[in-house]
Design a protein around this motif. Structure first.
Motif, PDB file in Angstrom:
ATOM      1  N   ILE A   1      18.754  -2.471  15.308  1.00 44.28           N
ATOM      2  CA  ILE A   1      19.287  -1.599  14.727  1.00 44.28           C
ATOM      3  C   ILE A   1      21.063  -1.589  15.119  1.00 44.28           C
ATOM      4  O   ILE A   1      21.747  -2.856  14.197  1.00 44.28           O
ATOM      5  N   LEU A   2      21.366  -1.753  16.019  1.00 44.95           N
ATOM      6  CA  LEU A   2      22.582  -1.616  16.602  1.00 44.95           C
ATOM      7  C   LEU A   2      23.126  -2.590  16.206  1.00 44.95           C
ATOM      8  O   LEU A   2      24.174  -2.712  16.173  1.00 44.95           O
ATOM      9  N   PRO A   3      22.990  -4.131  16.956  1.00 42.09           N
ATOM     10  CA  PRO A   3      22.961  -5.391  17.239  1.00 42.09           C
ATOM     11  C   PRO A   3      23.895  -5.488  15.740  1.00 42.09           C
ATOM     12  O   PRO A   3      24.852  -6.066  14.979  1.00 42.09           O
ATOM     13  N   ARG A   4      23.138  -5.683  14.322  1.00 41.72           N
ATOM     14  CA  ARG A   4      23.556  -5.225  13.721  1.00 41.72           C
ATOM     15  C   ARG A   4      24.055  -4.670  12.864  1.00 41.72           C
ATOM     16  O   ARG A   4      25.243  -5.438  11.897  1.00 41.72           O
ATOM     17  N   LEU A   5      24.595  -3.471  13.053  1.00 41.45           N
ATOM     18  CA  LEU A   5      25.463  -2.571  12.619  1.00 41.45           C
ATOM     19  C   LEU A   5      26.355  -2.448  13.329  1.00 41.45           C
ATOM     20  O   LEU A   5      27.845  -2.567  12.517  1.00 41.45           O
ATOM     21  N   MET A   6      26.502  -3.671  14.319  1.00 41.11           N
ATOM     22  CA  MET A   6      27.986  -3.765  15.456  1.00 41.11           C
ATOM     23  C   MET A   6      29.053  -4.638  14.514  1.00 41.11           C
ATOM     24  O   MET A   6      29.581  -5.098  14.116  1.00 41.11           O
TER      25      MET A   6
ATOM     26  N   LYS B   1      32.052  -4.728  12.948  1.00 40.98           N
ATOM     27  CA  LYS B   1      33.548  -5.700  12.822  1.00 40.98           C
ATOM     28  C   LYS B   1      34.005  -5.763  11.876  1.00 40.98           C
ATOM     29  O   LYS B   1      35.516  -5.795  11.593  1.00 40.98           O
ATOM     30  N   THR B   2      33.651  -5.818  10.662  1.00 45.55           N
ATOM     31  CA  THR B   2      33.847  -5.994   9.483  1.00 45.55           C
ATOM     32  C   THR B   2      35.197  -5.406   8.377  1.00 45.55           C
ATOM     33  O   THR B   2      35.546  -5.334   8.450  1.00 45.55           O
ATOM     34  N   THR B   3      33.940  -3.783   8.820  1.00 47.10           N
ATOM     35  CA  THR B   3      35.051  -2.277   8.413  1.00 47.10           C
ATOM     36  C   THR B   3      36.046  -2.449   9.398  1.00 47.10           C
ATOM     37  O   THR B   3      36.941  -2.366   8.564  1.00 47.10           O
ATOM     38  N   VAL B   4      36.367  -2.404  11.067  1.00 55.31           N
ATOM     39  CA  VAL B   4      37.303  -2.771  11.569  1.00 55.31           C
ATOM     40  C   VAL B   4      38.915  -4.045  11.202  1.00 55.31           C
ATOM     41  O   VAL B   4      40.233  -3.295  10.337  1.00 55.31           O
ATOM     42  N   LEU B   5      38.176  -5.255  10.476  1.00 53.69           N
ATOM     43  CA  LEU B   5      38.959  -5.759   9.857  1.00 53.69           C
ATOM     44  C   LEU B   5      39.354  -6.112   8.874  1.00 53.69           C
ATOM     45  O   LEU B   5      40.933  -5.904   8.637  1.00 53.69           O
ATOM     46  N   ALA B   6      38.856  -4.899   7.850  1.00 53.23           N
ATOM     47  CA  ALA B   6      39.079  -4.895   7.110  1.00 53.23           C
ATOM     48  C   ALA B   6      39.967  -3.570   6.773  1.00 53.23           C
ATOM     49  O   ALA B   6      41.012  -3.521   5.654  1.00 53.23           O
ATOM     50  N   THR B   7      39.812  -2.747   7.717  1.00 53.66           N
ATOM     51  CA  THR B   7      40.355  -1.486   7.471  1.00 53.66           C
ATOM     52  C   THR B   7      41.977  -2.519   7.975  1.00 53.66           C
ATOM     53  O   THR B   7      42.884  -1.688   7.705  1.00 53.66           O
ATOM     54  N   PHE B   8      41.900  -2.356   9.205  1.00 52.90           N
ATOM     55  CA  PHE B   8      43.177  -3.201   9.312  1.00 52.90           C
ATOM     56  C   PHE B   8      44.529  -4.057   8.629  1.00 52.90           C
ATOM     57  O   PHE B   8      45.635  -4.411   8.757  1.00 52.90           O
TER      58      PHE B   8
ATOM     59  N   TYR C   1      29.302  -6.942   3.867  1.00 57.83           N
ATOM     60  CA  TYR C   1      28.777  -6.780   4.475  1.00 57.83           C
ATOM     61  C   TYR C   1      28.884  -5.754   5.708  1.00 57.83           C
ATOM     62  O   TYR C   1      29.276  -6.251   6.397  1.00 57.83           O
ATOM     63  N   GLU C   2      29.745  -4.862   5.281  1.00 56.41           N
ATOM     64  CA  GLU C   2      30.409  -3.922   6.071  1.00 56.41           C
ATOM     65  C   GLU C   2      29.723  -2.976   7.385  1.00 56.41           C
ATOM     66  O   GLU C   2      27.881  -3.034   6.246  1.00 56.41           O
ATOM     67  N   ILE C   3      29.609  -2.127   7.542  1.00 61.93           N
ATOM     68  CA  ILE C   3      29.303  -1.184   8.610  1.00 61.93           C
ATOM     69  C   ILE C   3      27.868  -0.619   7.283  1.00 61.93           C
ATOM     70  O   ILE C   3      26.669  -0.375   7.984  1.00 61.93           O
ATOM     71  N   MET C   4      28.285   0.516   6.223  1.00 59.88           N
ATOM     72  CA  MET C   4      27.706   1.152   5.502  1.00 59.88           C
ATOM     73  C   MET C   4      26.744   0.298   5.208  1.00 59.88           C
ATOM     74  O   MET C   4      25.436   0.223   4.759  1.00 59.88           O
ATOM     75  N   GLY C   5      27.447  -1.342   4.045  1.00 64.63           N
ATOM     76  CA  GLY C   5      26.226  -2.151   4.102  1.00 64.63           C
ATOM     77  C   GLY C   5      25.221  -2.848   4.564  1.00 64.63           C
ATOM     78  O   GLY C   5      23.819  -2.766   3.767  1.00 64.63           O
ATOM     79  N   GLN C   6      25.388  -2.956   5.851  1.00 63.54           N
ATOM     80  CA  GLN C   6      24.412  -3.123   6.760  1.00 63.54           C
ATOM     81  C   GLN C   6      23.276  -1.447   7.066  1.00 63.54           C
ATOM     82  O   GLN C   6      22.226  -2.503   6.819  1.00 63.54           O
TER      83      GLN C   6
ATOM     84  N   ALA D   1      28.179   8.312  13.039  1.00 62.58           N
ATOM     85  CA  ALA D   1      28.161   8.656  14.375  1.00 62.58           C
ATOM     86  C   ALA D   1      29.637   7.517  14.379  1.00 62.58           C
ATOM     87  O   ALA D   1      30.378   7.961  14.928  1.00 62.58           O
ATOM     88  N   PHE D   2      29.359   6.762  13.963  1.00 61.53           N
ATOM     89  CA  PHE D   2      30.541   5.572  13.892  1.00 61.53           C
ATOM     90  C   PHE D   2      32.246   5.751  13.589  1.00 61.53           C
ATOM     91  O   PHE D   2      32.797   5.926  14.507  1.00 61.53           O
ATOM     92  N   PHE D   3      31.622   6.279  12.035  1.00 60.31           N
ATOM     93  CA  PHE D   3      32.879   7.152  11.305  1.00 60.31           C
ATOM     94  C   PHE D   3      33.239   7.896  12.140  1.00 60.31           C
ATOM     95  O   PHE D   3      34.823   7.905  12.190  1.00 60.31           O
ATOM     96  N   LEU D   4      32.515   9.117  12.214  1.00 57.13           N
ATOM     97  CA  LEU D   4      32.870   9.766  13.505  1.00 57.13           C
ATOM     98  C   LEU D   4      33.951  10.049  15.124  1.00 57.13           C
ATOM     99  O   LEU D   4      35.177  10.470  14.874  1.00 57.13           O
TER     100      LEU D   4
END
Length: 218
Positions: free
Chosen positions: A11-16, A20-27, A169-174, A194-197
Motif C-alpha cells: 500500500i506504500l505507493p498509494r499512500l505516497m 504528494k497531494t498533502t504536501v501540495l495542498a499544504t504549501f 484523496y490526500e494521504i489520510m483519505g487514501q 509516522a509520515f505526519f510525525l
C-alpha cells in the motif's frame, strides 16, 4: 491483528500518491494564506475605518467558524450559486482562507513590534514608504515572525486530513479508503501517523536553522 509487512509495502505507493497531494495542498494553502494574511494585516492598519472594520469583521467571522464548515461551503454550497470548484482547489482555498486570519495576526504583531521612532527616523531621512518597508521595517519584523509562521505551516499540514471530507484523496483519505476496502487499519493509519510525525519534526528542525541564520545576519 498483527503487523503485515508485505501489506504495508503493497500500500506504500498509494499512500505516497496521497502524500504528494498533502504536501501540495499544504504549501499552496500556506502561500495563499500568507498573501491574504498580509492584505488583512495591512487593511486592519488602514486609516480608512470602513476598510479596517469590514476586513476585521470578515477575519473574525472566518476565524470563528470551523474549517470543516468552510470546506463544505466551498465545495457543496457554492455550486448552487454557479461557482464550481474541484475538490483540491476548494481544499487549498479553504486552508489558505482559514489560516490567513491567524497569519494576519502574526504579521500585525511583527509590524507593531517596531517602535514608532523607527518610522519617524525613516521619514526624517526622506525615505519613501517602499524604502521604509524594505530597509527598515521588514528586516526587523520578519525574524520574530518565523517561529509563529512555521507553527501555522505545521498546523495547516496536520489539518489536511479534513480535505478527505470533500473527496480530496490526500494521504489520510487514501489510508481510509484502503482500510475500508481491506478492513486492515493498523498498517495504513500507523504509516500515516509516522509520515505526519517525520514531516512535522523535519519542518521544526528547518525552522530552528532558519532562526539561527536570521540571527547571524542581524
Amino acid at each position: 491483528m498483527e503487523w503485515d509487512w508485505s501489506f504495508a509495502w503493497a500500500i506504500l505507493p498509494r499512500l505516497m500518491d496521497g502524500a504528494k497531494t498533502t504536501v501540495l495542498a499544504t504549501f499552496l494553502g500556506f502561500f495563499l494564506g500568507a498573501v491574504i494574511g498580509l492584505f488583512i494585516a495591512l487593511a486592519r492598519r488602514s486609516r480608512q475605518q470602513w476598510l479596517a472594520k469590514s476586513v476585521g469583521f470578515g477575519a473574525d467571522f472566518i476565524r470563528g467558524t470551523p474549517l470543516l464548515v468552510q470546506l463544505y461551503i466551498l465545495f457543496f454550497v457554492l455550486p448552487s450559486a454557479g461557482i464550481v470548484l474541484s475538490p483540491l482547489t476548494a481544499g487549498i482555498i479553504g486552508l489558505g482562507l482559514h489560516n490567513s486570519t491567524y497569519i494576519a495576526e502574526v504579521y500585525r504583531a511583527g509590524i507593531e513590534s517596531i517602535s514608532r521612532g523607527q518610522w519617524e527616523a525613516a521619514r526624517a531621512c526622506n525615505l519613501s514608504m517602499a524604502q521604509t518597508w524594505r530597509h527598515i521595517i521588514l528586516p526587523q519584523a520578519i525574524p520574530p515572525m518565523i517561529p509563529a509562521l512555521s507553527n501555522y505551516l505545521i498546523a495547516m499540514f496536520k489539518e489536511t486530513p479534513l480535505l478527505s471530507a470533500i473527496t480530496v484523496y490526500e494521504i489520510m483519505g487514501q489510508a481510509l479508503a484502503i482500510a475500508g476496502k481491506t478492513y486492515r487499519y493498523i498498517e495504513p493509519i500507523t504509516m500515516v501517523g509516522a509520515f505526519f510525525l517525520i514531516v512535522s519534526l523535519g519542518c521544526a528542525y528547518l525552522t530552528r536553522l532558519l532562526e539561527r541564520h536570521t540571527r547571524i545576519i542581524q
